[in-house]
Design a protein around this motif. Structure first.
Motif, mmCIF file in Angstrom:
data_model
loop_
_atom_site.group_PDB
_atom_site.id
_atom_site.type_symbol
_atom_site.label_atom_id
_atom_site.label_comp_id
_atom_site.label_asym_id
_atom_site.label_seq_id
_atom_site.Cartn_x
_atom_site.Cartn_y
_atom_site.Cartn_z
ATOM 1 N N SER A 35 0.836 -1.218 0.000
ATOM 2 C CA SER A 35 0.000 0.000 0.000
ATOM 3 C C SER A 35 0.859 1.252 0.000
ATOM 4 O O SER A 35 0.523 2.239 -0.680
ATOM 5 C CB SER A 35 -0.928 -0.011 1.213
ATOM 6 N N LEU A 38 2.199 1.602 -3.587
ATOM 7 C CA LEU A 38 1.154 1.963 -4.558
ATOM 8 C C LEU A 38 0.640 3.383 -4.336
ATOM 9 O O LEU A 38 0.426 4.130 -5.295
ATOM 10 C CB LEU A 38 0.004 0.954 -4.469
ATOM 11 N N PHE A 42 0.552 6.089 -7.043
ATOM 12 C CA PHE A 42 -0.791 6.506 -7.485
ATOM 13 C C PHE A 42 -1.486 7.234 -6.329
ATOM 14 O O PHE A 42 -2.165 6.607 -5.507
ATOM 15 C CB PHE A 42 -1.615 5.291 -7.907
ATOM 16 N N GLN A 44 -4.148 8.884 -6.073
ATOM 17 C CA GLN A 44 -5.619 8.850 -6.020
ATOM 18 C C GLN A 44 -6.142 7.417 -5.955
ATOM 19 O O GLN A 44 -7.273 7.136 -6.342
ATOM 20 C CB GLN A 44 -6.198 9.567 -7.246
ATOM 21 N N LEU A 45 -5.323 6.518 -5.477
ATOM 22 C CA LEU A 45 -5.721 5.110 -5.423
ATOM 23 C C LEU A 45 -6.894 4.901 -4.476
ATOM 24 O O LEU A 45 -7.698 3.987 -4.664
ATOM 25 C CB LEU A 45 -4.526 4.251 -4.965
ATOM 26 N N SER A 49 -8.622 5.156 -8.573
ATOM 27 C CA SER A 49 -8.180 5.795 -9.814
ATOM 28 C C SER A 49 -6.655 5.733 -9.899
ATOM 29 O O SER A 49 -5.951 5.909 -8.891
ATOM 30 C CB SER A 49 -8.638 7.259 -9.842
ATOM 31 N N LEU A 50 -6.159 5.465 -11.098
ATOM 32 C CA LEU A 50 -4.711 5.437 -11.331
ATOM 33 C C LEU A 50 -4.213 6.753 -11.926
ATOM 34 O O LEU A 50 -3.060 6.840 -12.371
ATOM 35 C CB LEU A 50 -4.343 4.277 -12.268
ATOM 36 N N ALA A 53 -0.301 9.276 -11.929
ATOM 37 C CA ALA A 53 0.780 8.369 -11.526
ATOM 38 C C ALA A 53 2.111 9.103 -11.458
ATOM 39 O O ALA A 53 2.450 9.897 -12.344
ATOM 40 C CB ALA A 53 0.867 7.209 -12.513
#
Length: 563
Positions: A35, A38, A42, A44-45, A49-50, A53
């Motif tokens: 987490s 990621l 990203f 806005q994960l 949403s990706l 990036a």
């Protein structure tokens, strides 16, 4: 025979146990790390949403305050390692020459490890600040040194040097005095014997323990917050805490900083592995520790004096400061008998209802954490040592990884995983998220201890049991289980004692209405109730010390029985 028996005895139960163990390791260790990575990439994960990036990395990596914080953290880690090594190796060499007569110093140098670092920092503030205990008794203060980068490093080194001391002492006992005596007979000077004989022989132990000290330094929050803030020095952990507590809360920024902290720890781990390969030396036989002192009367006396001075500074002064602070009715009243009593201890259990609740919560959490980690440790040991498969290596790596993870990053990772709206149920803001954090941090202790013991047990008992029809559960519970009971209990007590005073994850993850011993002490300091905080700290030290002593006693019984 063992290979064939092991191969044919697998089954549904073994597969179920393996996937249960691997699943728990994934949820507890891998998920928080993934987490962090990621969310750093990203931002806005959390909205699934990706978009954007890598857009979060550039602004934070270009932050001059972050660059300075990273430099300060790494510099502090190196400085504490250097100071701790100097103190610990000197003490270990002196203690090794004293034989059984030096055992008292082993007991003394265990105490700093029991004092939570942030409590030790407050103890030194009470000692060294203007009008502190030292100035009231001796007429001078050490605030000019204490409130500096060197002062922070020195306070942390006095708290962490026992890790290197005990590791080096054990290595010196294994190596013995034989090589040193041979070099002395052939005319080598003391300095030449030290740098060409003794230090290379214990180099592996020193390097290995330095990794722990470095990681514990860069992840240490209490001392960095208490002393660092007063002198305006930023560290990565304090910067992460600021992003998670100051409005608006910056979770993506905290993930980038946590990722940097992980990279620092992994960089140290990589360097440690390289140094281990260069310094690894084996001896042809284990030496028996000498019973009597190896020095003459004057040398023995001087060694005791030197170790006594270190014990005075690292053990006696902080403990005395904590006790006096707890006994003082008013901090401004000074060190006079009329200002000292035990009311803070009495009030702790009579008027501070939340104190009893905090002790109960800490004991409950520590107990469950010990049970969970030991259970995972036993299962993991069998899959790493006895029932090996292609996934045994990844399981071993996953369960060892928390050794290189700062507690702050574990807490941030759990927040990023479980503080999301898309989960139908989340442990966040409940007691369960603290259990996940404690389990992740403590897992390496029982896994390493139980795995090492299982490697030493002969395969013959297990093979015989399998030939006579024992199931996998039967092998665990009735064949190897009794032999692993001692080390399992000992590792459980060690987990219990450390978990009962855990601060960093507790500060970030404690749900509303909950308080642990560490958060209670920290908040009491924040509110200016120094005597209450110090009284609670002493109670915490006594609880931790009692359980570590009990664990060591039980582990000692195991060795006496020849298991």
């Amino acid at each position: 025979m063992s290979a064939s028996v092991t191969k044919t005895s697998g089954g549904a139960i073994r597969a179920s146990l393996f996937f249960a163990t691997m699943g728990l390791a994934f949820v507890v260790v891998a998920l928080p790390i993934l987490s962090i990575i990621l969310f750093a990439i990203f931002p806005q994960l959390n909205e699934l949403s990706l978009a954007g990036a890598f857009g979060n990395l550039t602004p934070h990596l270009g932050d001059p305050r972050l660059v300075q914080a990273v430099f300060n953290s790494v510099a502090l880690g190196i400085s504490v390692c250097a100071l701790s090594t100097l103190l610990a190796v000197t003490a270990a060499i002196l203690r090794g020459k004293l034989g059984r007569g030096g055992a008292i110093w082993d007991l003394c140098f265990l105490v700093p490890f029991l004092i939570p670092p942030f409590t030790g920092s407050f103890a030194w503030i009470q000692l060294g600040q203007r009008n502190g205990f030292i100035e009231q008794i001796l007429g001078f203060n050490i605030s000019a040194v204490l409130y500096t980068f060197f002062g922070i490093a020195a306070v942390m080194a006095l708290n962490l040097f026992p890790i290197i001391y005990f590791t080096t002492s054990s290595a010196l006992q294994i190596v013995g005095q034989r090589y040193d005596e041979v070099a002395r007979v052939f005319g080598a000077t003391p300095m030449r014997r030290l740098f060409r004989i003794l230090l290379p022989l214990v180099g592996t132990a020193i390097v290995s323990s330095n990794l722990l000290v470095f990681i514990m330094t860069v992840e240490e929050f209490g001392t960095a917050e208490i002393l660092g803030r007063r002198v305006g020095i930023d560290f990565v952990v304090t910067y992460i805490h600021e992003k998670l507590t100051d409005w608006p809360i910056d979770l993506p920024g905290a993930s980038v900083l946590s990722l940097i902290l992980i990279l620092i720890a992994l960089g140290a781990y990589s360097l440690h592995m390289q140094l281990m390969r260069r310094t690894a030396i084996s001896v042809d036989e284990v030496q028996t520790p000498p019973g009597a002192s190896q020095r003459d009367s004057l040398g023995t006396a001087l060694s005791h004096v030197a170790l006594g001075i270190l014990a005075l500074v690292a053990v006696a002064l902080p403990l005395l400061s904590i006790l006096l602070s707890a006994m003082m009715q008013r901090m401004s009243g000074g060190l006079v008998w009329s200002n000292l009593n035990f009311n803070a201890f009495i009030e702790l259990f009579t008027t501070h209802e939340e104190a009893l609740g905090a002790i109960g919560t800490s004991l409950h959490l520590a107990t469950v954490t010990a049970l969970v980690t030991v259970t995972i440790g036993v299962l993991a040991a069998f899959f790493i040592v006895r029932w090996r498969s292609v996934l045994s290596g990844p399981l071993d790596f996953l369960l060892t990884l928390p050794n290189a993870l700062p507690a702050m990053t574990v807490a941030v990772g759990l927040i990023l995983v479980w503080n999301q709206v898309f989960w139908p149920w989340s442990p966040y803001n409940t007691w369960w998220v603290m259990l996940l954090a404690y389990t992740c941090i403590m897992l390496p202790y029982p896994v390493r201890m139980i795995t090492s013991t299982l490697r030493q047990l002969p395969m013959s008992m297990q093979d015989a049991a399998v030939v006579y029809g024992a199931s996998d559960l039967g092998v665990i519970l009735r064949v190897n289980g009794p032999a692993l009971l001692g080390v399992s209990v000992a590792s459980g007590f060690i987990v219990f004692s450390i978990a009962s005073r855990e601060l960093v994850t507790s500060l970030l993850l404690t749900p509303p209405g909950f308080e642990t011993v560490s958060t209670f002490v920290f908040h009491q300091f924040d509110q200016g109730s120094v005597n209450t905080a110090m009284a609670m700290s002493l109670v915490s030290v006594m609880i931790s010390g009692s359980f570590i002593a009990l664990g060591n006693y039980l582990n000692g019984l195991r060795f006496k029985k020849g298991q």
